[in-house]
Structures are given as C-alpha cells and as structure tokens.
Design a protein around this motif. Structure first.
Motif, short mmCIF file in Angstrom:
data_model
loop_
_atom_site.label_atom_id
_atom_site.label_comp_id
_atom_site.label_asym_id
_atom_site.label_seq_id
_atom_site.Cartn_x
_atom_site.Cartn_y
_atom_site.Cartn_z
N SER B 18 0.86 -1.18 0.00
CA SER B 18 0.00 0.00 0.00
C SER B 18 0.90 1.23 0.00
CB SER B 18 -0.89 -0.02 1.24
OG SER B 18 -0.13 0.25 2.39
N GLY B 19 0.30 2.42 -0.05
CA GLY B 19 1.08 3.66 -0.04
C GLY B 19 1.97 3.79 1.19
N THR B 20 1.48 3.28 2.32
CA THR B 20 2.25 3.33 3.57
C THR B 20 3.62 2.67 3.40
OG1 THR B 20 0.17 3.28 4.79
CG2 THR B 20 2.15 2.78 6.04
N GLY B 21 3.70 1.67 2.54
CA GLY B 21 4.98 1.01 2.29
C GLY B 21 6.04 1.99 1.79
N PHE B 22 5.62 2.96 1.00
CA PHE B 22 6.58 3.94 0.47
C PHE B 22 7.03 4.92 1.56
CE2 PHE B 22 6.81 3.28 -4.14
CZ PHE B 22 8.07 3.83 -4.38
N MET B 23 6.18 5.16 2.57
CA MET B 23 6.61 5.98 3.72
C MET B 23 7.73 5.24 4.43
SD MET B 23 3.05 7.26 5.46
CE MET B 23 1.74 8.02 4.51
N GLU B 24 7.46 3.97 4.75
CA GLU B 24 8.44 3.14 5.45
C GLU B 24 9.75 3.11 4.63
OE1 GLU B 24 7.46 1.09 8.31
OE2 GLU B 24 8.57 -0.77 8.10
N ALA B 25 9.62 2.92 3.33
CA ALA B 25 10.80 2.84 2.46
C ALA B 25 11.60 4.15 2.47
CB ALA B 25 10.36 2.50 1.03
N SER B 26 10.90 5.29 2.39
CA SER B 26 11.58 6.58 2.37
C SER B 26 12.43 6.75 3.63
CB SER B 26 10.56 7.73 2.30
OG SER B 26 9.69 7.54 1.21
N VAL B 27 11.82 6.42 4.78
CA VAL B 27 12.52 6.56 6.06
C VAL B 27 13.73 5.62 6.10
CG1 VAL B 27 12.32 6.15 8.54
CG2 VAL B 27 10.45 7.27 7.30
N ARG B 28 13.51 4.37 5.73
CA ARG B 28 14.56 3.36 5.94
C ARG B 28 15.70 3.47 4.94
NH1 ARG B 28 13.08 -2.32 7.60
NH2 ARG B 28 15.01 -1.88 8.71
N ASN B 29 15.43 4.01 3.76
CA ASN B 29 16.48 4.16 2.77
C ASN B 29 17.21 5.49 2.87
OD1 ASN B 29 16.50 1.96 0.43
ND2 ASN B 29 14.39 2.20 1.13
N CYS B 30 16.54 6.52 3.37
CA CYS B 30 17.07 7.88 3.19
C CYS B 30 17.22 8.70 4.47
CB CYS B 30 16.18 8.65 2.22
SG CYS B 30 16.00 7.86 0.63
N VAL B 31 16.86 8.17 5.61
CA VAL B 31 17.02 8.95 6.84
C VAL B 31 17.89 8.16 7.81
CG1 VAL B 31 15.88 10.11 8.78
CG2 VAL B 31 14.73 9.97 6.54
N GLU B 32 19.06 8.74 8.11
CA GLU B 32 19.95 8.02 9.01
C GLU B 32 19.54 8.33 10.45
OE1 GLU B 32 23.95 8.65 7.62
OE2 GLU B 32 24.66 7.68 9.47
N LYS B 33 19.23 9.61 10.69
CA LYS B 33 19.03 10.02 12.07
C LYS B 33 17.73 10.77 12.30
CE LYS B 33 21.80 11.51 15.81
NZ LYS B 33 22.32 12.75 16.30
N LYS B 34 17.47 11.77 11.49
CA LYS B 34 16.41 12.71 11.86
C LYS B 34 15.69 13.26 10.63
CE LYS B 34 16.22 16.72 14.99
NZ LYS B 34 17.12 17.67 15.67
N MET B 35 14.38 13.38 10.74
CA MET B 35 13.62 13.99 9.65
C MET B 35 12.54 14.92 10.20
SD MET B 35 11.10 11.01 8.08
CE MET B 35 10.20 12.17 7.02
N LEU B 36 12.03 15.74 9.30
CA LEU B 36 10.96 16.68 9.64
C LEU B 36 9.69 16.26 8.91
CD1 LEU B 36 9.86 19.47 10.71
CD2 LEU B 36 10.78 20.48 8.60
#
Lengths: 313, 313
Positions: B18-36
């Motif tokens: 589902s679309g939520t999968g892409f949220m999880e993917a964005s975080v896990r591939n591209c955020v090492e520490k912190k996001m806004l």
C-alpha cells in the motif's frame, strides 16, 4: 477460514505484500540479535538476506543442493549455537523441488525453545500443515502459489510467542508491525489498505476447497498431479534432482537429459506453449523444473508430458 | 508511461504494498538520524509514525486542522532545525480535504538542501505533479486513488539523491530496498513477485488517459467534478472545512449542517446508496467528506447532490 485451514487459533494476517514481506516481518518483529536460517536453495538464502539486511546476526545451516535439512543436524547445530532466538525453515524449496520434513524439524526447534519461522510459500495449500499441533510461530504463504490466485497478497499465522516478542521489539517499523496487525485484526480490519481482489480470490478458493470436500481432497489433487508428472518423467528415463523421499509435491525438479541442457528443455517447451521453469542458479543447465501449482488439470499434464516425450526422445 | 506522466527521468518503482509502504521505504532508505514531518492530518501523522517506529528522531510541523503548511513556516523551521536530513509533505491531506502548495514548499526544501518525500497518494493523477522540475526526491501514490484501480500496488519515483543516500544506509532491510529495486528495474523486473492485476490496471488507465487526450484532460475532469461538488455544496448553504484556496480537487471536506452531525449525514447518505466518508477523528461530528476519485460520472455527482438536498433541506 484460513484459521480452520491451518488448524490454528492464531490470528492469520493478510499482508499487502509478497511472501518476502513476511520474512522481513518475522525478522523485524521477533529477532533482537541473532537467528539461524536453514538454507537448501534460493528461498532459504532469501531469508538469510532478510536477517542480515535488517542488521541481525546470522547463523546458517547450508545444505548441499538436493539435500534436506535433517532433524539431527538441526539438533546438533542448536546445541552448538544455543544463543539464536529463532530458526527459519523453507518448508518447500521451490528452487530445487525439495520438501523438508517440517514436522520433525519443528519438534527439534521447540525442544530447544526457539521461535520457528516457516516459509510455506510453495507448500501451504499443497500439503498438510498443522500450525497449532506443530507449534509453528510464524507460517506464511503468498496468494499466487498453491491457492492459485493472483499475486499481491501474503497470508500468515502468527503465534502468541511471536506476538509477545514483538511487543518489546524496538524499531520494528510501521508497515509490518505484528502488534498493529493484531490490533486491527481483532476488528476484522487491516492497518493499511489491503489488496482487495486477491483477498476475494482467497475467500473464493477456500470456499471451493470446502465445496470439493475439504482440504484433504485438495492436497490429494496435488499429490496425484505430482505423481503423474513423476511417473511421466520416469518413463522418459529421466531422474529427479532432490534426494529420494524429499521430492516436492508442488514443483518437480528434473535432471536434464544427456543430449540437452535444462535451459534448452525449458526454451523448447516454451516454444511449444508450455511454461516450465529454468533450473536455479548453478543448476540452470543441469536441471529444469515443472510447476504444479494453481489451476492445472490432468489433461494439461498429459499434454505437457507428450510434448516432453517428443522433445527428448 | 509513469515516467512520462510524472515528467521525470527517475526510475518509477512498483511496490507490492500500500502507499504506507513507500513511507516506510523513504525513512529506511534515506534517513539516518532525523527527519521533519509536515502534519496537516491523519496521513501526515502516519509519516511521523513511519519515522519514529523505525527509530528515527522526529521533528514535526503540526498545523491546526484545516490549515496548509506555508512556505514561510517551513523556511523558518528549517532555519531553526538545520540538522534534519529530509522533509515529508502530504501533498493532498485526504482526512481534511486539503491540498498543500507542493511546488512552493518543494522550493523551500531544496533551498535548504534537504531530501523531499512527497506523499501524493490522493493527488497523483488528480492534479499536476512535475517531479523533475520540482525536484521531488521520493513521490508516491497507491493504485486505488486517482488512478482508480484496485488497491494493492504502490507506485513511486525515486531521484538520484535519494538513491545515493540509500547506497550507504545500514539495516535498511530487504523488502523496501531502493537500490535493490533499482537493480531489478533496469531489467524491467521487480525483486519480489509483483501484484500483476494492479500493474495491468495501471497500464490500462495510463493508456486510457493518453487516448482521452493526455493528462491535462484527466486533471480537468477531476477539477470539473470537484467544481460541481463544491457548487452543489454552496447552493445547499454549506461551507467547506479547509482554508479557502487550499480545497482538495480529489476529496471535499464539508462542515456539517446545523441540524445534523457529519456522522448522521454520512450514515443517512449510506442508506440512500451513496458512500461518502466520515469526518476524520475529532472532526467526525463536525464534518463529512465527499470523495472524487476513480470512475465517477457527472450524473453520479448530480444524483448524490440531489439526495443530499433532500436530506438536509
């Protein structure tokens, strides 16, 4: 209906994912540090990758291609490495057409008090799996294999021990969180939008299985199709790749004939209109595979075997 | 076809999720520490949960319900908190029928040199998104929204900067690994079994959009349907929930009439055969929503509005 099919009181979760999603979920919900993966081929390897890519320590039992994992070997390994939290077993290793002795292996895992993850992607629906009796903690498949519906849905039962482990697991993410699925499951919901067409398909095939007289009848159909394929192969003078007694009921892995490579058999059969499967990795020349999942009639098998006779003789 | 639709040279990945999968993917591939995370409602919150459940530090811009994120506020926040690696924006916040000024917000994010994740679940296909011109790093939707095909597929473009970040990311897992998707994508494959029916559906709707004269025509249909819904609402003497100028073209969030709660409107319309949507969370009594996604004809809207008139007057 899935609970009844698997003879379990565990919740059965419907994941909007492929079967691989359940590997990732098992690791992230239930392994804090270290797990043991039993590897007989491609899909065993995939489980190891799910472990290491999520930063878990990995121990491996890697069998020579064609050999099943044996209860003795698993028992020895768990004695030698007692600090693994969980064990993964590929029930049916599609890549080499081999079925592992799940029930016996599960006994060993439970004797050692470990969690057990069962990749039943190409076995669930094709052969008996008794989730509660065998004490399987996570046991999953995907829609497009033995249930024969379109791909896009993973289905798996998750036992209390696995749910308890998930409770305190850190950084397990949102998408595959067992506890979140459990919470929604109690109200017959899913945490995110589910793949509706595939769920309706699963519902339909489970009803069809009931209508045909129950799951034993469905398993018998698999066994009979598989028997006919193997008999045809034997008549052709060909032999099977996996160790005798461990041949899969859902996919038959055949040693290539003398005069042709496995790849040539695959390509020629494809030209004749039969979609078999290439051999796996290093076995691409030495073997070819005949799938037996989904909607296949006995006459389809006869036609396929006739074409194979013409090709090879 | 999706690359052309989004005006991008980025690879567009087809996720079995589902679309939520892409949220999880964005975080896990591209955020090492912190996001806004910019939060205007339910789906902004969900992105924050994807961040924290994966163990990332979270900064939030939380808007009062009904207000869009403004470029000035985002600019100030990024000046104040310069150590975030990425920013998430919900383009169209379904829960309150609000559309954020994505193009202007993207400019601010890029000025600060951050990665930008766009949840375009309920906007992509319903309104223009120019991925390369606006420099969107990850921009995703799911199949069942503006493209109007069954759920079970997420679709998203991933830019070089995001792929580069993924290269060195640790413990990103197997299932949503951007680099693995990129590798398979180059050969028109996916790393795991894809949801075939939904992919065929996406292919068909993209062809249909071409046949009807291109994406502007498709967007115009959305705009016109939305205009008719709003006009009908205004004629009824009702008002819209979101701040003026930020009303979504794909879902209309309406303030409940004086004599009925939003929930009562929803339930009564359901009895008449119209599936509107309840208001979100705390707004369940104060609002109701009218979706405008997928296959809807003008006459469907007329019939719905007539029923609404009879109900409310």
């Amino acid at each position: 209906m899935m609970q009844r099919f698997l003879e379990t009181e565990n919740p059965v979760f419907l994941f909007p994912s492929s079967g691989t999603g359940f590997m990732e979920a098992s690791v992230r919900n239930c392994v804090e540090k270290k797990m043991l993966c039993c590897v007989c081929g491609e899909f065993g390897e995939r489980f190891s990758e799910a472990a290491t890519s999520n930063g878990r320590e990995l121990e491996k039992i890697k069998m020579p291609l064609g050999e099943p994992v044996t209860p003795d070997l698993l028992d020895d390994t768990l004695k030698r490495i007692p600090d693994v939290e969980a064990v993964s077993i590929t029930h049916n290793e599609t890549s080499i057409g081999l079925i592992n002795p799940l029930r016996e292996l599960a006994e060993v895992v439970k004797k050692h008090g470990k969690l057990l993850f069962v990749d039943a992607v190409s076995s669930m629906g094709g052969t008996e799996i008794k989730v509660d009796e065998w004490e399987l903690d996570v046991c999953f498949t995907s829609s497009q294999k033995c249930f024969g519906i379109p791909p896009g849905l993973a289905v798996g039962s998750v036992r209390q021990d696995a749910l308890r482990k998930s409770e305190t697991m850190k950084n397990k993410g949102l998408y595959f969180d067992f506890k979140l699925f459990e919470k929604y499951h109690k109200n017959n919901f899913t945490p995110t939008t589910p793949p509706i067409p595939q769920i309706l398909g699963l519902n339909r095939i489970l009803k069809m299985i009931d209508e045909m007289g129950g799951k034993e009848r469905y398993f018998n159909t698999y066994a009979e199709r598989s028997r006919r394929i193997r008999e045809g192969i034997r008549k052709l003078g060909l032999t099977l790749f996996p160790k005798k007694g461990y041949e899969s009921p859902t996919v038959t892995c055949v040693n290539a004939p003398d005069k042709m490579t496995g790849l040539e058999v695959y390509q020629s059969m494809r030209e004749k209109g039969f979609e078999l499967a290439k051999g796996y990795g290093a076995l691409v020349d030495k073997t070819f595979r005949i799938g037996n999942m989904g909607y296949i009639e006995f006459k389809d098998i006869e036609m396929m075997l006739k074409s194979l006779v013409n090709l090879i003789r």
